[in-house]
Design a protein around this motif. Sequence first.
Motif, PDB file in Angstrom:
ATOM      1  N   PHE A 248      38.555  46.866  37.519  1.00 16.69           N
ATOM      2  CA  PHE A 248      37.697  46.078  38.400  1.00 16.69           C
ATOM      3  C   PHE A 248      38.474  45.230  39.388  1.00 16.69           C
ATOM      4  N   GLY A 249      39.591  44.655  38.948  1.00 14.69           N
ATOM      5  CA  GLY A 249      40.377  43.793  39.817  1.00 14.69           C
ATOM      6  C   GLY A 249      39.715  42.445  40.054  1.00 14.69           C
ATOM      7  N   ARG A 254      32.929  37.792  39.695  1.00 15.40           N
ATOM      8  CA  ARG A 254      31.924  38.460  40.514  1.00 15.40           C
ATOM      9  C   ARG A 254      30.920  39.219  39.635  1.00 15.40           C
ATOM     10  N   PRO A 255      29.752  39.554  40.177  1.00 10.51           N
ATOM     11  CA  PRO A 255      28.673  40.128  39.368  1.00 10.51           C
ATOM     12  C   PRO A 255      29.033  41.423  38.661  1.00 10.51           C
ATOM     13  N   TYR A 260      29.270  44.489  33.628  1.00 10.22           N
ATOM     14  CA  TYR A 260      29.966  45.365  32.679  1.00 10.22           C
ATOM     15  C   TYR A 260      30.054  44.722  31.301  1.00 10.22           C
ATOM     16  N   PHE A 261      30.400  43.454  31.246  1.00 10.69           N
ATOM     17  CA  PHE A 261      30.483  42.783  29.948  1.00 10.69           C
ATOM     18  C   PHE A 261      29.103  42.668  29.295  1.00 10.69           C
ATOM     19  N   ARG A 295      35.925  33.774  32.034  1.00 13.50           N
ATOM     20  CA  ARG A 295      35.134  33.067  31.016  1.00 13.50           C
ATOM     21  C   ARG A 295      34.020  32.249  31.665  1.00 13.50           C
ATOM     22  N   ASP A 296      34.330  31.554  32.738  1.00 11.90           N
ATOM     23  CA  ASP A 296      33.307  30.770  33.442  1.00 11.90           C
ATOM     24  C   ASP A 296      32.235  31.680  34.036  1.00 11.90           C
ATOM     25  N   GLY A 297      32.670  32.839  34.559  1.00 12.03           N
ATOM     26  CA  GLY A 297      31.719  33.768  35.142  1.00 12.03           C
ATOM     27  C   GLY A 297      30.762  34.337  34.116  1.00 12.03           C
ATOM     28  N   LEU A 298      31.275  34.660  32.938  1.00 16.10           N
ATOM     29  CA  LEU A 298      30.414  35.178  31.876  1.00 16.10           C
ATOM     30  C   LEU A 298      29.444  34.104  31.393  1.00 16.10           C
TER      31      LEU A 298
END
Length: 433
Positions: A248-249, A254-255, A260-261, A295-298
């Motif tokens: 993903f890079g 990003r969404p 994916y997670f 972690r913040d994004g999730l």
Amino acid sequence: MRIERVRAVPTVSGFFFDDQRAIKRGATQDGFGYRGEPVTAGFDSIRQAGEALTVELELSDGTIAVGDCAAVQYSGAGGRDPLFRAEPYRDVVTGPVADELVGRDPAAFADTAAAIEALPASLSDGDSLHTAVRYGVSQALLDAAATARRTTRTDVLADALGTTPATEPVPVFGQSGDARRENAEKMLLKEVPVLPHGLFNSVEKLGPDGGRLREYLSWLADRVEELGSPGYHPRFHVDVYGLVGELFGPPYDRPELAEYFAELRAAAAPYPLQIEGPMDAGSRAEQIRAMATLRDGLAAAGVDVDLVADEWCNTAADVRAFVDAGAADVVQIKTPDLGGIQHSGAAVSYCDGSDTRAYLGGSCNETAISARACAHVALATDAAQVLAKPGMGFDEGYMIVTNEMRRTLARRRQAARGHAHDRLTQPTLTDRR
């Protein structure tokens, strides 16, 4: 009692040394080996037999204390010490290390272990004595201290660290190796608390879009229901060796990443999921930033997947940095990479009071002796989970670590009952008169 002699014996470890950089660059598997040339300094081939160095301390009462110098499978990668070879360090152990140890009181574990940590860098290839040597010598010192004090290694460590030991076995984490389905089924039949590692160390194994990992987690969740007994609710833990980052890079908030997670979370449901090493950013500072961003994004997307720090989280200082930055839900404390075993215990303790859990890990490339020593670190610090090691066959490592904890807890309970009985049978002041 005193330490009378020090011996060093080149021995074999429980797996192999692998050149991780060469594998990530696309080295082709050829049966159990790999085709191609190694790229990491010290390697003669991409996969080569693991080595260990057994350290024996002979005490003045004739007893022998033992530890094993061992290093991780992916030596020389991610900021770790270079490849460990046993023979070159044999003379170091029987020379300068022995000079430091002979005549010392084996009961004084903390002081003696600190003296070994202070030995000069000139004895090794790095900034200090090779982590593998410090690891093995400290195991032997811990064994010697327990013998001298007539107690368990758990109690010696707890005393040195100021911790309260666990009263139940620490949850064991099984690793499957490439036999990720067969060995996972073995784990389910034995109802292992944390599983299966999975060894997703190539894009081919993960899938070009990460789909093979998603399919695997779905299969694993189904097999829990089919093979596990009612009430068995394991935690899933898979290692992706930085490959999610390659697929993903950045940026990692990003969404597409969150989506994916979320798919992995849904595939694993209803079992908790933690993903180890989602990316390898190239340095500790970059890795911490990338992990914290993901972690913040999730969290912002409401995706309940825990992240496990591995790459660039090698030393006690590294562990502290990841914990302080809130960059991971779990940190792997990779015991051979921290040097003296007391540092692994201190690293686990550092996680107390934070929102980061301590996974006392290590390597398939260790030995039965080092694995048993680490079981005492897990008990002394009440870690969140401990790795079943050594080897990649699962059963043997699970047996070694589990049985060591169960035996130790039985000894401690018996000792506690004995102390309680002694207190109850002490004569009162009236009785003495």
